[in-house]
Write a protein that holds these residues in place. Sequence first.
Motif, PDB file in Angstrom:
ATOM      1  N   ALA A  64     -25.044  -7.326  41.455  1.00 17.67           N
ATOM      2  CA  ALA A  64     -24.213  -6.556  40.585  1.00 17.67           C
ATOM      3  C   ALA A  64     -22.963  -7.507  40.762  1.00 17.67           C
ATOM      4  N   THR A  65     -22.797  -9.276  41.330  1.00 13.34           N
ATOM      5  CA  THR A  65     -22.115  -9.906  40.883  1.00 13.34           C
ATOM      6  C   THR A  65     -21.873 -10.492  39.064  1.00 13.34           C
ATOM      7  N   PHE A  66     -23.303 -11.098  39.373  1.00 18.51           N
ATOM      8  CA  PHE A  66     -23.443 -12.207  38.140  1.00 18.51           C
ATOM      9  C   PHE A  66     -24.428 -11.861  37.290  1.00 18.51           C
ATOM     10  N   GLY A  67     -24.607 -10.606  37.274  1.00 20.60           N
ATOM     11  CA  GLY A  67     -25.763  -9.875  36.350  1.00 20.60           C
ATOM     12  C   GLY A  67     -27.034 -10.124  36.367  1.00 20.60           C
ATOM     13  N   GLU A  68     -27.379 -10.806  36.859  1.00 25.67           N
ATOM     14  CA  GLU A  68     -28.786 -11.028  36.616  1.00 25.67           C
ATOM     15  C   GLU A  68     -29.238 -11.254  38.509  1.00 25.67           C
ATOM     16  N   ALA A  69     -30.714 -11.671  37.953  1.00 30.62           N
ATOM     17  CA  ALA A  69     -31.667 -11.127  39.461  1.00 30.62           C
ATOM     18  C   ALA A  69     -31.112 -12.375  40.233  1.00 30.62           C
ATOM     19  N   PRO A  70     -31.173 -12.996  41.738  1.00 32.45           N
ATOM     20  CA  PRO A  70     -31.720 -13.926  41.408  1.00 32.45           C
ATOM     21  C   PRO A  70     -32.682 -15.162  42.224  1.00 32.45           C
ATOM     22  N   LEU A  71     -33.021 -16.356  41.559  1.00 26.53           N
ATOM     23  CA  LEU A  71     -34.401 -16.675  41.603  1.00 26.53           C
ATOM     24  C   LEU A  71     -35.075 -17.408  43.056  1.00 26.53           C
ATOM     25  N   ARG A  72     -33.931 -17.635  43.689  1.00 26.37           N
ATOM     26  CA  ARG A  72     -34.451 -17.423  44.973  1.00 26.37           C
ATOM     27  C   ARG A  72     -34.142 -16.942  46.285  1.00 26.37           C
ATOM     28  N   ILE A  73     -34.297 -16.438  47.022  1.00 24.79           N
ATOM     29  CA  ILE A  73     -33.574 -15.629  48.630  1.00 24.79           C
ATOM     30  C   ILE A  73     -34.626 -16.378  49.785  1.00 24.79           C
ATOM     31  N   ALA A  74     -34.088 -16.630  50.649  1.00 25.58           N
ATOM     32  CA  ALA A  74     -34.008 -16.751  52.075  1.00 25.58           C
ATOM     33  C   ALA A  74     -33.869 -16.714  53.188  1.00 25.58           C
ATOM     34  N   THR A  75     -34.328 -16.245  53.645  1.00 25.17           N
ATOM     35  CA  THR A  75     -33.198 -14.939  55.360  1.00 25.17           C
ATOM     36  C   THR A  75     -33.540 -16.701  56.527  1.00 25.17           C
ATOM     37  N   ALA A  76     -32.986 -16.685  57.583  1.00 25.34           N
ATOM     38  CA  ALA A  76     -32.431 -17.489  58.474  1.00 25.34           C
ATOM     39  C   ALA A  76     -32.097 -16.652  59.826  1.00 25.34           C
ATOM     40  N   PRO A  77     -32.742 -16.948  60.990  1.00 21.62           N
ATOM     41  CA  PRO A  77     -32.350 -16.411  61.820  1.00 21.62           C
ATOM     42  C   PRO A  77     -31.077 -16.885  62.949  1.00 21.62           C
ATOM     43  N   GLY A  78     -30.585 -16.416  63.673  1.00 19.47           N
ATOM     44  CA  GLY A  78     -30.199 -17.202  64.529  1.00 19.47           C
ATOM     45  C   GLY A  78     -30.688 -16.870  65.440  1.00 19.47           C
ATOM     46  N   ARG A  79     -29.832 -17.591  67.205  1.00 16.08           N
ATOM     47  CA  ARG A  79     -30.651 -18.112  68.418  1.00 16.08           C
ATOM     48  C   ARG A  79     -29.547 -17.541  69.305  1.00 16.08           C
ATOM     49  N   VAL A  80     -30.573 -17.693  69.732  1.00 17.81           N
ATOM     50  CA  VAL A  80     -29.979 -17.512  71.271  1.00 17.81           C
ATOM     51  C   VAL A  80     -30.241 -18.552  72.385  1.00 17.81           C
ATOM     52  N   ASN A  81     -29.955 -19.663  73.415  1.00 16.96           N
ATOM     53  CA  ASN A  81     -30.454 -20.348  74.014  1.00 16.96           C
ATOM     54  C   ASN A  81     -30.460 -20.106  75.198  1.00 16.96           C
ATOM     55  N   LEU A  82     -32.001 -19.989  75.855  1.00 13.55           N
ATOM     56  CA  LEU A  82     -32.290 -19.373  77.174  1.00 13.55           C
ATOM     57  C   LEU A  82     -31.481 -20.666  77.809  1.00 13.55           C
ATOM     58  N   ILE A  83     -31.884 -21.949  78.123  1.00 12.42           N
ATOM     59  CA  ILE A  83     -31.623 -22.801  78.661  1.00 12.42           C
ATOM     60  C   ILE A  83     -31.081 -23.690  78.680  1.00 12.42           C
ATOM     61  N   GLY A  84     -30.144 -24.861  78.576  1.00  8.85           N
ATOM     62  CA  GLY A  84     -30.177 -26.327  77.699  1.00  8.85           C
ATOM     63  C   GLY A  84     -28.856 -26.415  77.124  1.00  8.85           C
ATOM     64  N   GLU A  85     -27.531 -25.674  77.823  1.00  6.60           N
ATOM     65  CA  GLU A  85     -26.090 -25.881  77.449  1.00  6.60           C
ATOM     66  C   GLU A  85     -25.234 -27.256  77.050  1.00  6.60           C
ATOM     67  N   HIS A  86     -24.975 -27.759  76.343  1.00  2.00           N
ATOM     68  CA  HIS A  86     -24.104 -29.020  75.848  1.00  2.00           C
ATOM     69  C   HIS A  86     -25.578 -30.057  76.689  1.00  2.00           C
ATOM     70  N   VAL A  87     -26.191 -29.856  76.178  1.00  4.89           N
ATOM     71  CA  VAL A  87     -26.807 -30.799  76.582  1.00  4.89           C
ATOM     72  C   VAL A  87     -27.800 -31.942  74.949  1.00  4.89           C
ATOM     73  N   ASP A  88     -27.624 -30.601  74.007  1.00  9.71           N
ATOM     74  CA  ASP A  88     -28.526 -31.355  73.030  1.00  9.71           C
ATOM     75  C   ASP A  88     -27.546 -32.815  72.140  1.00  9.71           C
ATOM     76  N   TYR A  89     -26.394 -32.462  71.810  1.00  7.06           N
ATOM     77  CA  TYR A  89     -25.744 -33.907  71.545  1.00  7.06           C
ATOM     78  C   TYR A  89     -25.499 -35.051  72.765  1.00  7.06           C
ATOM     79  N   HIS A  90     -26.048 -34.470  74.045  1.00  5.80           N
ATOM     80  CA  HIS A  90     -26.768 -36.098  74.573  1.00  5.80           C
ATOM     81  C   HIS A  90     -28.245 -36.211  74.666  1.00  5.80           C
ATOM     82  N   GLY A  91     -28.756 -35.856  73.880  1.00  2.47           N
ATOM     83  CA  GLY A  91     -30.535 -35.910  73.322  1.00  2.47           C
ATOM     84  C   GLY A  91     -31.065 -35.635  74.169  1.00  2.47           C
ATOM     85  N   GLY A  92     -30.392 -33.841  75.284  1.00  2.00           N
ATOM     86  CA  GLY A  92     -31.679 -33.842  75.780  1.00  2.00           C
ATOM     87  C   GLY A  92     -32.381 -32.339  75.205  1.00  2.00           C
ATOM     88  N   HIS A  93     -32.670 -31.849  77.020  1.00  2.00           N
ATOM     89  CA  HIS A  93     -33.338 -30.828  75.654  1.00  2.00           C
ATOM     90  C   HIS A  93     -32.877 -29.138  75.786  1.00  2.00           C
TER      91      HIS A  93
END
Length: 381
Positions: A13-42
């Motif tokens: 509708a916006t560009f008047g032609e079909a897109p060439l590629r489509i990808a879908t990706a999920p969000g995330r829910v972290n079960l445990i291990g909060e505020h440790v990723d940027y410290h190299g944790g699990h």
Amino acid sequence: MNPAQRAADLYRATFGEAPLRIATAPGRVNLIGEHVDYHGGHVLPVATAERTAVAVGPAAGGFAAVSEHGERFDGPWPIRERREGWSDYVAGVAALLASEARTPAAARAAGLGVAVASDLPLGAGVSSSAALEVGAAAAFAALWEQYPEPRALARLAHRAETEFVGVPCGIMDQLASAAAPAGSALLINCRTLEMRAVRLAVDLVLVESGEPRSLRGGAYADRRREGEEALALLRAEWPALERLVDVPPARLGALAARLPEPLGRRVRHVVNENQRAVLAAGVLENGDPAAFGALVNASHHSLRDLYQCSTPRLDAIVEAARAVPRVLGARLVGAGWGGSVLVVAEQGAGGPVAAHLRGDVALALPAVRIVAPGSGVELVS
Ligand code: GLA
């Protein structure tokens, strides 16, 4: 209609032609291990079943991005600067990928059109931004004949967020969105990027607090700075210490006590939370959901008292959820300072627990969802 179909329709509708590629990706829910990723944790996230779809193609001239919420951004291509809007997450990925030597020069010559549709709630702490970045990364890469493996996609998406958008986040969200195995949680060592699928024998309920949060606010960056300060002080005594998560739990009490507050508290959270994430994967694999629930509860207490990233409303929701029959544990999820609460229930109890919480008039919760673990990024076409 699913997000991929909606994104394709919006592109047409916006560009008047079909897109060439489509990808879908999920969000995330972290079960445990909060505020440790940027410290190299699990960390131990699951992908959400809800996904963001990104449809792309060489639109005539310039860079144009539209979302089904009606927002449109137009700018020059190649991209030169931020626009201070949602399109930056997409533009950052496109700019980084286009600057790589293996991207064909023709890609830089043509224009770029992007259409986005999503089933993910915004500002709810499920990392809609990582879904957008990772979906965009997969779509652009395919458009330019590249098929990076999940870790490389996550690194690209993470660089877009830290270097282009300017949010100093860790790599958990992008890795979860890129690599989560269908239906399982993913234990990630954020230093080595080693990953292991962990089967779940619990139900998960996500409770939105209605307090919106954004990492662009200063509190997240403050915590990162405090972590660096603490590490520098500890290194003065112990030069070989690489990361905070390397502090052995047996020495934690003595070391943390010598740090000025709030740094001591922050380090206690990081070291213990990293341990809890590893333990959590183990108890889940050993079929001990009650032990998992106890670790989730301990995580919340640590985030509230030591990392100080909870709010009175999040604490109230956690308390109310723990009083519901068949609930094993509850904690704030994601960065904190608003967002959502994760409730862990006995297997099969997710529906009744969610219904119970929806009926809590005093809490007036805007949204209560069952989390059905999804899977990582996918190229649709
Ligand atoms: C946000 C960041 C992640 C991580 C969490 C806290 O979601 O994007 O990298 O740091 O906060 O665990």
